[in-house]
Design a protein around this motif. Structure first.
Motif, PDB file in Angstrom:
ATOM      1  N   ASP A 294       0.814  -1.216   0.000  1.00  0.00           N
ATOM      2  CA  ASP A 294       0.000   0.000   0.000  1.00  0.00           C
ATOM      3  C   ASP A 294       0.849   1.268   0.000  1.00  0.00           C
ATOM      4  O   ASP A 294       0.330   2.363   0.159  1.00  0.00           O
ATOM      5  N   MET A 295       2.158   1.091  -0.185  1.00  0.00           N
ATOM      6  CA  MET A 295       3.038   2.253  -0.199  1.00  0.00           C
ATOM      7  C   MET A 295       3.925   2.229  -1.444  1.00  0.00           C
ATOM      8  O   MET A 295       4.246   1.166  -1.970  1.00  0.00           O
ATOM      9  N   ILE A 296       4.296   3.426  -1.888  1.00  0.00           N
ATOM     10  CA  ILE A 296       5.254   3.538  -2.988  1.00  0.00           C
ATOM     11  C   ILE A 296       6.476   4.280  -2.461  1.00  0.00           C
ATOM     12  O   ILE A 296       6.332   5.327  -1.823  1.00  0.00           O
ATOM     13  N   VAL A 297       7.638   3.719  -2.710  1.00  0.00           N
ATOM     14  CA  VAL A 297       8.874   4.387  -2.305  1.00  0.00           C
ATOM     15  C   VAL A 297       9.649   4.716  -3.585  1.00  0.00           C
ATOM     16  O   VAL A 297      10.393   3.892  -4.096  1.00  0.00           O
ATOM     17  N   PRO A 298       9.429   5.917  -4.148  1.00  0.00           N
ATOM     18  CA  PRO A 298       9.992   6.189  -5.471  1.00  0.00           C
ATOM     19  C   PRO A 298      11.506   6.407  -5.471  1.00  0.00           C
ATOM     20  O   PRO A 298      12.155   6.124  -6.462  1.00  0.00           O
ATOM     21  N   LEU A 299      12.053   6.888  -4.363  1.00  0.00           N
ATOM     22  CA  LEU A 299      13.482   7.188  -4.286  1.00  0.00           C
ATOM     23  C   LEU A 299      13.979   7.981  -5.492  1.00  0.00           C
ATOM     24  O   LEU A 299      15.002   7.648  -6.095  1.00  0.00           O
ATOM     25  N   ASP A 300      13.255   9.044  -5.841  1.00  0.00           N
ATOM     26  CA  ASP A 300      13.690   9.917  -6.935  1.00  0.00           C
ATOM     27  C   ASP A 300      15.048  10.529  -6.595  1.00  0.00           C
ATOM     28  O   ASP A 300      15.274  10.949  -5.460  1.00  0.00           O
ATOM     29  N   PRO A 301      15.945  10.596  -7.592  1.00  0.00           N
ATOM     30  CA  PRO A 301      17.260  11.178  -7.316  1.00  0.00           C
ATOM     31  C   PRO A 301      17.145  12.649  -6.923  1.00  0.00           C
ATOM     32  O   PRO A 301      16.344  13.389  -7.502  1.00  0.00           O
ATOM     33  N   SER A 302      17.910  13.050  -5.938  1.00  0.00           N
ATOM     34  CA  SER A 302      17.898  14.445  -5.500  1.00  0.00           C
ATOM     35  C   SER A 302      19.264  15.041  -5.796  1.00  0.00           C
ATOM     36  O   SER A 302      20.147  14.347  -6.287  1.00  0.00           O
ATOM     37  N   SER A 303      19.436  16.312  -5.477  1.00  0.00           N
ATOM     38  CA  SER A 303      20.780  16.884  -5.598  1.00  0.00           C
ATOM     39  C   SER A 303      21.408  17.009  -4.221  1.00  0.00           C
ATOM     40  O   SER A 303      22.349  17.751  -4.021  1.00  0.00           O
ATOM     41  N   VAL A 304      20.862  16.244  -3.273  1.00  0.00           N
ATOM     42  CA  VAL A 304      21.411  16.304  -1.910  1.00  0.00           C
ATOM     43  C   VAL A 304      22.752  15.584  -1.858  1.00  0.00           C
ATOM     44  O   VAL A 304      22.870  14.445  -2.278  1.00  0.00           O
ATOM     45  N   ILE A 305      23.746  16.271  -1.369  1.00  0.00           N
ATOM     46  CA  ILE A 305      25.059  15.666  -1.187  1.00  0.00           C
ATOM     47  C   ILE A 305      25.457  15.810   0.276  1.00  0.00           C
ATOM     48  O   ILE A 305      25.316  16.886   0.852  1.00  0.00           O
ATOM     49  N   TYR A 306      25.893  14.738   0.871  1.00  0.00           N
ATOM     50  CA  TYR A 306      26.418  14.782   2.237  1.00  0.00           C
ATOM     51  C   TYR A 306      27.929  14.916   2.164  1.00  0.00           C
ATOM     52  O   TYR A 306      28.577  14.227   1.377  1.00  0.00           O
ATOM     53  N   VAL A 307      28.446  15.815   2.963  1.00  0.00           N
ATOM     54  CA  VAL A 307      29.897  16.029   3.002  1.00  0.00           C
ATOM     55  C   VAL A 307      30.325  16.227   4.449  1.00  0.00           C
ATOM     56  O   VAL A 307      29.479  16.409   5.330  1.00  0.00           O
ATOM     57  N   ILE A 308      31.621  16.160   4.667  1.00  0.00           N
ATOM     58  CA  ILE A 308      32.145  16.614   5.953  1.00  0.00           C
ATOM     59  C   ILE A 308      32.814  17.957   5.694  1.00  0.00           C
ATOM     60  O   ILE A 308      33.773  18.057   4.920  1.00  0.00           O
ATOM     61  N   LEU A 309      32.265  18.995   6.307  1.00  0.00           N
ATOM     62  CA  LEU A 309      32.886  20.310   6.200  1.00  0.00           C
ATOM     63  C   LEU A 309      34.129  20.314   7.070  1.00  0.00           C
ATOM     64  O   LEU A 309      34.121  19.784   8.185  1.00  0.00           O
ATOM     65  N   LEU A 310      35.189  20.914   6.566  1.00  0.00           N
ATOM     66  CA  LEU A 310      36.409  21.039   7.357  1.00  0.00           C
ATOM     67  C   LEU A 310      36.739  22.525   7.411  1.00  0.00           C
ATOM     68  O   LEU A 310      36.838  23.173   6.371  1.00  0.00           O
ATOM     69  N   ASN A 311      36.904  23.051   8.592  1.00  0.00           N
ATOM     70  CA  ASN A 311      37.223  24.464   8.737  1.00  0.00           C
ATOM     71  C   ASN A 311      38.704  24.680   8.470  1.00  0.00           C
ATOM     72  O   ASN A 311      39.551  24.326   9.285  1.00  0.00           O
ATOM     73  N   HIS A 312      39.003  25.274   7.315  1.00  0.00           N
ATOM     74  CA  HIS A 312      40.407  25.443   6.927  1.00  0.00           C
ATOM     75  C   HIS A 312      41.124  26.492   7.769  1.00  0.00           C
ATOM     76  O   HIS A 312      42.332  26.668   7.639  1.00  0.00           O
ATOM     77  N   GLN A 313      40.393  27.200   8.607  1.00  0.00           N
ATOM     78  CA  GLN A 313      41.054  28.159   9.509  1.00  0.00           C
ATOM     79  C   GLN A 313      41.429  27.506  10.831  1.00  0.00           C
ATOM     80  O   GLN A 313      42.103  28.110  11.657  1.00  0.00           O
ATOM     81  N   ASP A 314      41.005  26.278  11.027  1.00  0.00           N
ATOM     82  CA  ASP A 314      41.314  25.563  12.249  1.00  0.00           C
ATOM     83  C   ASP A 314      42.797  25.166  12.210  1.00  0.00           C
ATOM     84  O   ASP A 314      43.279  24.664  11.197  1.00  0.00           O
ATOM     85  N   PRO A 315      43.538  25.411  13.303  1.00  0.00           N
ATOM     86  CA  PRO A 315      44.980  25.148  13.266  1.00  0.00           C
ATOM     87  C   PRO A 315      45.317  23.699  12.893  1.00  0.00           C
ATOM     88  O   PRO A 315      46.301  23.465  12.191  1.00  0.00           O
ATOM     89  N   VAL A 316      44.507  22.754  13.345  1.00  0.00           N
ATOM     90  CA  VAL A 316      44.785  21.355  13.020  1.00  0.00           C
ATOM     91  C   VAL A 316      44.395  21.057  11.570  1.00  0.00           C
ATOM     92  O   VAL A 316      45.153  20.468  10.805  1.00  0.00           O
TER      93      VAL A 316
END
Lengths: 540, 311
Positions: A294-316
């Motif tokens: 009784d359900m449809i799971v279309p899983l249409d492609p999105s433009s969602v991208i998961y990333v890990i942001l890295l703060n380039h101003q962080d000393p490490v």
């Protein structure tokens, strides 16, 4: 969006072939290689009249009914130019027609309110010819309305996402049916931008008499639906626009967009039949719904991208060896699989895989915890502390990342804040790293690259403060390059450099976690968060 | 006469309290990190746009100046505009008040009735099996998280059995009733125990009080003693608790309304805090404070009216 209508991107040879076809059709007169999608539209022939045919034969379609969508995203305005937030993008596209529209794949550019267009050989002058169409109040849509809509989009100081339209120099109504745009310089994304969610055509006279404020609450529309009632923070009630230019559409009598913040409540509503569509269903439940009839799971492609942001101003994190080690320490396939229950694919680039000129061949650093550990040791960073910012303390991705970084000698602390606090910290460079996601509102990669990778484009590379002058330069060059093959090369180069610099760490590309009741048909969401509600129908 | 003056005095006292609350709420809301404008127009909006919108809402001014402007407008009936929904705050709040008041009122009545029955039965059958069962229910109810209970009830009665709606408020009174039944039951399971435990204890204590002993020695039947002396006496001393429970339920609306997607001020409050919608937070804080004070005052007035010892 010149070029590429599919993934993988257009091969130069194909582009050449299409150029010839386009010339044969004589539709788009362009000196530079013409926008492929426009060409496809021109070649589409059979669906030019009504602007496209739904996938179900018309005799089987059941008309009527009100489709209810339960979504966590708030509607904040009904004025197309005032917002670039997800909940608004989703709705604005349904109530305002643009000069062009996208095909079912979300890429192909088809005629919209404009039944055709021409561009000068230098690509600087574009003339759009309007079709016979009316606003929801019955008044005719004229060239004056188009000029008015584009001027406020480009010039009004509270136009939230007018960047793409600054390239427009002059907009003139040649006569009631023809509008001429003169660009300040060549701009590859121009034609595609005429389909953008905020480029909807609004009635000049009505906006003038109601004022922006009144119009934003109870607008006269040009899309498949009109607004019956908007109860802010509760629901938006849309009714079929009987004057809609796409003949015979919409199939539905109306649509209700119901704001439901909590995911379990959205799921309950779906199961109880109080919603026909639920947005953002948790992955664990998506898995369960896949097994239900009784359900449809279309899983249409999105433009969602998961990333890990890295703060380039962080000393490490400013140390590239540390960033490389982090990228190599993570079993990204494993994390993707675990978090999304296998519904997403591991990302190989730092831009979404649904935007034009995404490079499927881009290769991030390989998973190699041993070498990662050695890199951390040689960089003298063993035991260094990295603060991960998250909005959810038990965010599974962040916890897995924490664990795997610990294995190479990095000490990850998790700092939980709410959404408002998250943006404050990120914009203020007051963080170390963060697992997060973003999406691109249009198929063109220009806004994506400006948002995520360009240091000088206003957002400091998604506030990672990564700034490689080469990428900044390539971003500008790619914007003005009108040859798709050339553009492709430039965007591939940008993606390569960003990965080499470990600007961020790519994680995964996920489809929409939308679930429908089985009686919903022909409903799709394209990667630019646009429903095709005008084509959808129901037989509950 | 004395009583009227007392009530008027209490009403007058509400003014400085409300003023103090308005200052605290204003400062607290602005002290939370987070920029409402970035959240509203979307993070991808340009800095210029964000600045323009900030400027429009006067968010660039010093906080104290903003406060005085806000209060000045408030006294003229202008509650400001919602940043998130770009509509007047007062309009937003008033359109949401009915569901919350129904939720609150019905929840309070149902909790009280259930508690009354349970407490009386338990006290009359002290230490019996029924008493034990009621006390067990009270303990479990007290420890039950509201959001969990709400979800379970919704899953059982709305999703599995389909007897009641899972979300919304409905358009007709009958419809409203159907929509509110599950939320009311949720509130009752969590709230009634507080009343049951206290009322039961008071009832048992009063059963052994001196004045009851006196009645009993006069040969009055046990049932009559209970109805005429023990019960009224116990209810009086629990009246103040009713005010506390009402205020508590008001707080719970913030949790319950999102679970059942009830378009009330509780849900609006939660959303406005997440969205840093300052003027809505401010307006709702005042409304919640006012409701709290009214509830407490109502109980006090009731006590004044029925308890000859007070006043």
């Amino acid at each position: 969006m010149a070029g590429s209508s599919s993934v993988p991107p257009v091969h130069p040879l194909i582009a050449v072939r299409l150029t010839r076809r386009q010339v044969l059709r004589g539709m788009v007169i362009a000196g530079a290689v013409p926008p492929l999608s426009a060409v496809l539209a021109a070649c589409g022939g059979e669906d030019e009249g009504d602007g496209g045919t739904p996938s179900t034969p018309p005799e089987e379609i059941v008309r009527g009914g009100v489709l209810k969508i339960a979504t966590p995203y708030a509607v904040s305005t009904l004025d197309p130019i005032k917002s670039v937030a997800a909940g608004d993008i989703e709705v604005l596209g349904q109530i305002y027609s643009r000069l062009t529209r996208r095909g079912p794949d979300g890429k192909e550019i088809l005629p919209g309110l404009a039944e055709g267009w021409e561009s000068s050989p230098d690509g600087l002058t574009w003339t759009f010819t309007l079709r016979e169409a009316a606003f929801s109040d019955g008044s005719t849509i004229t060239a004056d309305d188009v000029v008015f809509s584009y001027l406020r989009l480009r010039d009004q100081e509270d136009s939230a996402y007018g960047g793409a339209f600054q390239v427009i120099g002059d907009i003139v109504a040649l006569d009631p049916k023809n509008v001429q745009f003169t660009l300040k310089g060549p701009a590859a994304p121009f034609l595609g931008s005429t389909e953008q969610f905020n480029a909807g055509i609004v009635p000049k006279a009505v906006v003038g008499s109601m004022g922006d404020e009144g119009f934003a609450k109870a607008p006269v529309t040009s899309g498949g639906f009109g607004v019956q009632e908007w109860r802010p923070n509760e629901r938006l009630i849309l009714t079929a626009n009987t004057n809609y230019w796409r003949e015979g559409l919409p199939n539905l009598d109306g649509v209700e967009v119901i704001e439901v913040l909590r995911a379990p409540t959205r799921v309950s509503m779906l199961e109880a039949g109080e919603a026909d569509v639920a947005r953002d269903v948790p992955w664990a439940q998506v898995e369960q719904f896949k097994t239900r009839e009784d359900m449809i799971v279309p899983l249409d492609p999105s433009s969602v991208i998961y990333v890990i942001l890295l703060n380039h101003q962080d000393p490490v994190l400013s140390n590239i060896d540390v960033r490389k080690a982090m990228a190599m320490a993570l079993d990204r396939d494993g994390i993707t699989q675990a978090v999304t229950f296998g519904n997403a694919v591991t990302a190989n680039s730092l831009i979404p895989n649904t935007v034009d000129f995404y490079d499927p061949e881009a290769t991030p650093l390989p998973y190699d915890p041993e070498q990662a550990k050695a890199l951390i040791e040689s960089a003298g960073a063993t035991g260094a502390e990295i603060e991960f910012l998250t909005t959810q303390i038990d965010d599974p991705a962040t916890v897995l990342v924490q664990d795997q970084l610990k294995a190479i000698g990095l000490n990850v602390t998790i700092n939980q804040v709410d959404v408002g606090g998250w943006w404050d910290s990120v914009v203020g460079a007051n963080y170390g790293a963060a697992v997060t996601w973003w999406y691109n509102e249009v198929p063109d990669p220009d806004p994506a690259v400006r948002w995520a990778l360009c240091g000088e484009c206003g957002n400091s590379s998604f506030f990672t403060f990564y700034d490689n002058p080469e990428i900044d330069r390539l971003t500008e060059e790619a914007l003005h390059e009108t040859d798709p093959a050339g553009r492709e090369e430039l965007y591939h180069e940008i993606q390569r450099i960003a990965l080499e610099d470990v600007a961020q760490i790519p994680m995964w590309y996920q489809p929409y976690a939308n679930v429908y009741r089985s009686w919903v048909h022909d409903l799709k969401m394209n990667p630019a968060i646009q429903w095709n509600l005008d084509e959808a129908w129901m037989n509950p | 006469m004395r009583k009227t003056r007392l009530v008027l005095q209490r009403l007058w006292q509400m003014v400085p309290v409300l003023l103090a609350i308005s200052v605290v709420a204003f400062l607290l809301a602005q002290a939370i990190p987070g920029d409402p404008v970035r959240l509203i127009v979307g993070p991808r909006a340009s800095q210029e746009v964000i600045d323009t919108v900030r400027d429009r809402y006067g968010l660039d001014e010093p906080v104290f100046l903003q406060y005085f402007v806000y209060m000045g407008n408030l006294f003229q009936g202008d509650w400001g505009r919602s940043i998130a929904f770009r509509v007047p705050v007062l309009e937003l709040i008033t359109s949401r008040l009915t569901p919350t008041l129904c939720l609150l009122g019905g929840g309070l009545v149902l909790s009280t009735l259930v508690a009354l029955v349970l407490a009386i039965v338990a006290a009359r059958r002290q230490d019996g099996l029924i008493d034990q069962a009621i006390r067990l229910f009270a303990t479990i109810g007290l420890g039950m998280p509201v959001f969990w209970l709400g979800l379970v009830l919704s899953m059982l009665f709305a999703v599995r059995l389909g007897w009641l709606p899972a979300s919304g408020f409905g358009d007709t009174p009958v419809d409203n009733l159907r929509h509110l039944l599950l939320p009311w039951v949720t509130i009752t399971v969590v709230m009634a125990p507080i009343l049951v435990r206290n009322l039961r204890a008071t009832l048992i204590e009063r059963t052994h009080a001196d004045f009851v002993l006196a009645e009993r020695s006069k040969g009055m039947p046990e049932g009559a003693i209970f109805l005429r002396h023990v019960l009224p006496n116990s209810l009086l001393s629990n009246l103040s608790l009713l005010g506390v429970v009402a205020v508590y339920i008001l707080g719970i609306t913030v949790v319950i309304e999102p679970i059942f997607a009830i378009p009330g001020v509780g849900q609006l409050f939660l959303n406005s805090i997440i969205a840093r919608d300052y003027f809505v937070i401010q307006g709702l804080t005042l409304v919640f404070a006012l409701l709290t004070m009214v509830a407490t005052l109502a109980v006090d007035v009731l006590t004044l009216a029925v308890d000859p010892r007070v006043g």
